[in-house]
Design a protein around this motif. Structure first.
Motif, PDB file in Angstrom:
ATOM      1  N   GLY A   1      32.291  37.304  45.740  1.00 51.71           N
ATOM      2  CA  GLY A   1      33.112  36.631  46.727  1.00 51.71           C
ATOM      3  C   GLY A   1      34.284  37.442  47.230  1.00 51.71           C
ATOM      4  N   THR A   2      34.563  38.578  46.594  1.00 49.76           N
ATOM      5  CA  THR A   2      35.704  39.403  47.009  1.00 49.76           C
ATOM      6  C   THR A   2      35.277  40.636  47.795  1.00 49.76           C
ATOM      7  OG1 THR A   2      35.719  40.818  45.034  1.00 49.76           O
ATOM      8  CG2 THR A   2      36.907  38.715  44.892  1.00 49.76           C
ATOM      9  N   GLY A   3      33.984  40.991  47.728  1.00 49.91           N
ATOM     10  CA  GLY A   3      33.507  42.224  48.355  1.00 49.91           C
ATOM     11  C   GLY A   3      33.691  43.449  47.482  1.00 49.91           C
ATOM     12  N   ILE A   4      34.334  43.276  46.322  1.00 53.16           N
ATOM     13  CA  ILE A   4      34.553  44.385  45.393  1.00 53.16           C
ATOM     14  C   ILE A   4      33.644  44.166  44.184  1.00 53.16           C
ATOM     15  CG2 ILE A   4      36.226  45.610  43.969  1.00 53.16           C
ATOM     16  CD1 ILE A   4      38.414  44.581  45.805  1.00 53.16           C
ATOM     17  N   ASP A   5      32.796  45.137  43.902  1.00 57.58           N
ATOM     18  CA  ASP A   5      31.802  44.984  42.835  1.00 57.58           C
ATOM     19  C   ASP A   5      32.409  45.096  41.442  1.00 57.58           C
ATOM     20  OD1 ASP A   5      29.861  44.685  44.725  1.00 57.58           O
ATOM     21  OD2 ASP A   5      28.681  46.440  44.156  1.00 57.58           O
ATOM     22  N   THR A   6      31.839  44.320  40.532  1.00 55.89           N
ATOM     23  CA  THR A   6      32.126  44.454  39.099  1.00 55.89           C
ATOM     24  C   THR A   6      30.795  44.563  38.369  1.00 55.89           C
ATOM     25  OG1 THR A   6      32.173  42.035  38.883  1.00 55.89           O
ATOM     26  CG2 THR A   6      34.291  43.154  39.146  1.00 55.89           C
ATOM     27  N   LYS A   7      30.803  45.183  37.216  1.00 56.90           N
ATOM     28  CA  LYS A   7      29.569  45.339  36.455  1.00 56.90           C
ATOM     29  C   LYS A   7      29.049  43.969  36.034  1.00 56.90           C
ATOM     30  CE  LYS A   7      27.541  47.746  32.506  1.00 56.90           C
ATOM     31  NZ  LYS A   7      27.788  48.657  31.364  1.00 56.90           N
ATOM     32  N   GLY A   8      27.756  43.727  36.304  1.00 59.17           N
ATOM     33  CA  GLY A   8      27.159  42.450  35.938  1.00 59.17           C
ATOM     34  C   GLY A   8      27.694  41.275  36.730  1.00 59.17           C
ATOM     35  N   ASP A   9      28.322  41.554  37.879  1.00 55.44           N
ATOM     36  CA  ASP A   9      28.898  40.499  38.733  1.00 55.44           C
ATOM     37  C   ASP A   9      29.870  39.608  37.974  1.00 55.44           C
ATOM     38  OD1 ASP A   9      27.471  41.353  40.953  1.00 55.44           O
ATOM     39  OD2 ASP A   9      25.744  40.084  40.491  1.00 55.44           O
ATOM     40  N   VAL A  10      30.630  40.191  37.074  1.00 51.50           N
ATOM     41  CA  VAL A  10      31.626  39.419  36.332  1.00 51.50           C
ATOM     42  C   VAL A  10      32.698  38.939  37.305  1.00 51.50           C
ATOM     43  CG1 VAL A  10      33.390  39.513  34.521  1.00 51.50           C
ATOM     44  CG2 VAL A  10      31.214  40.701  34.216  1.00 51.50           C
ATOM     45  N   ALA A  11      33.045  37.647  37.217  1.00 50.15           N
ATOM     46  CA  ALA A  11      34.032  37.046  38.111  1.00 50.15           C
ATOM     47  C   ALA A  11      35.414  37.022  37.451  1.00 50.15           C
ATOM     48  CB  ALA A  11      33.604  35.634  38.481  1.00 50.15           C
ATOM     49  N   ASN A  12      36.406  36.664  38.249  1.00 46.14           N
ATOM     50  CA  ASN A  12      37.790  36.521  37.771  1.00 46.14           C
ATOM     51  C   ASN A  12      38.314  37.790  37.113  1.00 46.14           C
ATOM     52  OD1 ASN A  12      37.894  33.749  38.576  1.00 46.14           O
ATOM     53  ND2 ASN A  12      36.712  33.224  36.745  1.00 46.14           N
ATOM     54  N   VAL A  13      38.018  38.924  37.742  1.00 43.11           N
ATOM     55  CA  VAL A  13      38.539  40.217  37.298  1.00 43.11           C
ATOM     56  C   VAL A  13      39.650  40.618  38.269  1.00 43.11           C
ATOM     57  CG1 VAL A  13      38.015  42.668  36.982  1.00 43.11           C
ATOM     58  CG2 VAL A  13      36.351  40.938  36.294  1.00 43.11           C
ATOM     59  N   TYR A  14      40.751  41.112  37.737  1.00 37.09           N
ATOM     60  CA  TYR A  14      41.873  41.524  38.586  1.00 37.09           C
ATOM     61  C   TYR A  14      42.292  42.946  38.245  1.00 37.09           C
ATOM     62  CZ  TYR A  14      42.332  36.630  39.878  1.00 37.09           C
ATOM     63  OH  TYR A  14      42.084  35.362  40.358  1.00 37.09           O
ATOM     64  N   LEU A  15      42.432  43.763  39.282  1.00 34.49           N
ATOM     65  CA  LEU A  15      43.008  45.089  39.090  1.00 34.49           C
ATOM     66  C   LEU A  15      44.519  44.947  39.128  1.00 34.49           C
ATOM     67  CD1 LEU A  15      41.029  47.697  41.237  1.00 34.49           C
ATOM     68  CD2 LEU A  15      40.802  47.147  38.819  1.00 34.49           C
ATOM     69  N   SER A  16      45.165  45.402  38.085  1.00 37.54           N
ATOM     70  CA  SER A  16      46.620  45.362  38.024  1.00 37.54           C
ATOM     71  C   SER A  16      47.145  46.674  38.603  1.00 37.54           C
ATOM     72  CB  SER A  16      47.072  45.187  36.566  1.00 37.54           C
ATOM     73  OG  SER A  16      48.472  45.062  36.504  1.00 37.54           O
ATOM     74  N   MET A  17      47.722  46.591  39.799  1.00 34.13           N
ATOM     75  CA  MET A  17      48.049  47.782  40.585  1.00 34.13           C
ATOM     76  C   MET A  17      49.543  48.093  40.506  1.00 34.13           C
ATOM     77  SD  MET A  17      46.384  49.915  42.711  1.00 34.13           S
ATOM     78  CE  MET A  17      44.920  48.951  43.077  1.00 34.13           C
ATOM     79  N   PRO A  18      49.934  49.217  39.895  1.00 36.66           N
ATOM     80  CA  PRO A  18      51.348  49.586  39.887  1.00 36.66           C
ATOM     81  C   PRO A  18      51.842  49.936  41.285  1.00 36.66           C
ATOM     82  CG  PRO A  18      50.005  51.329  38.923  1.00 36.66           C
ATOM     83  CD  PRO A  18      49.092  50.182  39.177  1.00 36.66           C
ATOM     84  N   ARG A  19      53.126  49.746  41.501  1.00 40.04           N
ATOM     85  CA  ARG A  19      53.684  49.913  42.844  1.00 40.04           C
ATOM     86  C   ARG A  19      53.445  51.302  43.413  1.00 40.04           C
ATOM     87  NH1 ARG A  19      58.923  47.446  45.519  1.00 40.04           N
ATOM     88  NH2 ARG A  19      58.928  48.644  47.452  1.00 40.04           N
ATOM     89  N   GLU A  20      53.660  52.356  42.603  1.00 43.83           N
ATOM     90  CA  GLU A  20      53.528  53.722  43.116  1.00 43.83           C
ATOM     91  C   GLU A  20      52.115  54.001  43.608  1.00 43.83           C
ATOM     92  OE1 GLU A  20      54.771  52.815  40.246  1.00 43.83           O
ATOM     93  OE2 GLU A  20      56.875  53.424  40.282  1.00 43.83           O
ATOM     94  N   LEU A  21      51.114  53.517  42.863  1.00 42.72           N
ATOM     95  CA  LEU A  21      49.726  53.714  43.271  1.00 42.72           C
ATOM     96  C   LEU A  21      49.415  52.899  44.520  1.00 42.72           C
ATOM     97  CD1 LEU A  21      46.820  54.713  42.876  1.00 42.72           C
ATOM     98  CD2 LEU A  21      46.468  52.818  41.271  1.00 42.72           C
ATOM     99  N   TYR A  22      49.839  51.637  44.528  1.00 44.25           N
ATOM    100  CA  TYR A  22      49.594  50.784  45.690  1.00 44.25           C
ATOM    101  C   TYR A  22      50.204  51.412  46.946  1.00 44.25           C
ATOM    102  CZ  TYR A  22      49.552  46.747  48.790  1.00 44.25           C
ATOM    103  OH  TYR A  22      49.343  45.911  49.867  1.00 44.25           O
ATOM    104  N   ALA A  23      51.402  51.957  46.814  1.00 42.34           N
ATOM    105  CA  ALA A  23      52.069  52.566  47.972  1.00 42.34           C
ATOM    106  C   ALA A  23      51.249  53.730  48.516  1.00 42.34           C
ATOM    107  CB  ALA A  23      53.470  53.030  47.581  1.00 42.34           C
ATOM    108  N   GLN A  24      50.656  54.522  47.640  1.00 42.00           N
ATOM    109  CA  GLN A  24      49.814  55.632  48.092  1.00 42.00           C
ATOM    110  C   GLN A  24      48.562  55.113  48.793  1.00 42.00           C
ATOM    111  OE1 GLN A  24      49.105  59.104  45.582  1.00 42.00           O
ATOM    112  NE2 GLN A  24      50.661  58.364  44.158  1.00 42.00           N
ATOM    113  N   LEU A  25      47.957  54.071  48.250  1.00 43.89           N
ATOM    114  CA  LEU A  25      46.754  53.507  48.869  1.00 43.89           C
ATOM    115  C   LEU A  25      47.080  52.891  50.233  1.00 43.89           C
ATOM    116  CD1 LEU A  25      45.149  51.814  45.719  1.00 43.89           C
ATOM    117  CD2 LEU A  25      44.407  53.924  46.827  1.00 43.89           C
ATOM    118  N   HIS A  26      48.215  52.211  50.317  1.00 40.50           N
ATOM    119  CA  HIS A  26      48.619  51.625  51.603  1.00 40.50           C
ATOM    120  C   HIS A  26      48.872  52.716  52.638  1.00 40.50           C
ATOM    121  CE1 HIS A  26      50.591  49.041  54.536  1.00 40.50           C
ATOM    122  NE2 HIS A  26      51.586  49.925  54.569  1.00 40.50           N
ATOM    123  N   ALA A  27      49.592  53.768  52.215  1.00 41.22           N
ATOM    124  CA  ALA A  27      49.873  54.868  53.141  1.00 41.22           C
ATOM    125  C   ALA A  27      48.584  55.504  53.642  1.00 41.22           C
ATOM    126  CB  ALA A  27      50.756  55.912  52.449  1.00 41.22           C
TER     127      ALA A  27
END
Length: 204
Positions: free
Chosen positions: A80-106
């Motif tokens: 339902g999120t478009g992001i794959d997980t092994k075995g289609d496990v649901a309710n998985v969250y990537l905990s994204m630190p600010r510095e990494l998120y900022a690089q991905l956004h940029a």
């Protein structure tokens, strides 16, 4: 096996020692390919699997960092999120630190990423993949996208890249460069997941 230096997670994973991690990051910076570098950073700093890293979407990092309400930022993954997980496990969250998120956004708002998205049918649609090849192909097509294509009347495309360019880059470019300082160095992308785990334990 206490002497094996590996963690069993379906297969043997080798956490990279700190000095090897530093050499790996230096090699990625020197090689200068922003997509492959960011893929590595996501795995090292979140513990994400290859399929999860390569199916991240533009929408997941489009909010400017100063508008994110809380750190670390949680990105939902699985069915339902478009992001794959092994075995289609649901309710998985990537905990994204600010510095990494900022690089991905940029990266997501950069001209380089926009040029790649312009070569796809989705173009600037927020559901487009964050990481695309220079030809506009996804490095790894999500299960939901593959299933949608099977259920449609559209002609099936040739098999997707399935992460092959990433593995080829590691084998042909990254490992030879790191071996200049660590002659016996080797790793697989999935070893970065084990490395994240050991770093987290050491930090605690």
């Amino acid at each position: 096996d206490a002497w094996d230096e590996a963690i069993r997670d379906g297969s043997k994973l080798r956490p990279l020692p700190v000095e090897e991690q530093r050499s790996l990051v230096r090699a990625l910076q020197e090689l200068g390919n922003v997509e492959y570098a960011l893929m590595h950073y996501v795995a090292l700093l979140t513990g994400a699997r290859e399929m999860t890293v390569l199916t991240l979407r533009v929408r997941d990092v489009m909010l400017p960092p100063d508008q994110v309400p809380q750190w670390s930022h949680k990105i939902p993954c699985g069915p339902g999120t478009g992001i794959d997980t092994k075995g289609d496990v649901a309710n998985v969250y990537l905990s994204m630190p600010r510095e990494l998120y900022a690089q991905l956004h940029a990266y997501a708002v950069s001209e380089r990423a926009q040029r790649r998205r312009a070569k796809t049918k989705l173009s600037e649609d927020p559901s487009n993949y964050l990481f695309l090849t220079q030809h506009g192909q996804p490095f790894y097509e999500s299960k939901e996208d593959r299933n949608a294509l099977h259920d449609s009347s559209a002609l099936l495309r040739r098999s997707t890249l399935g992460g092959r360019p990433l593995r080829k880059f590691i084998e042909r470019r990254v490992i030879p460069m790191v071996r200049k300082s660590h002659p016996k160095f080797k790793y697989r992308f999935h070893d970065l997941r084990a490395t994240f785990g050991m770093n987290w334990v050491d930090y605690q």
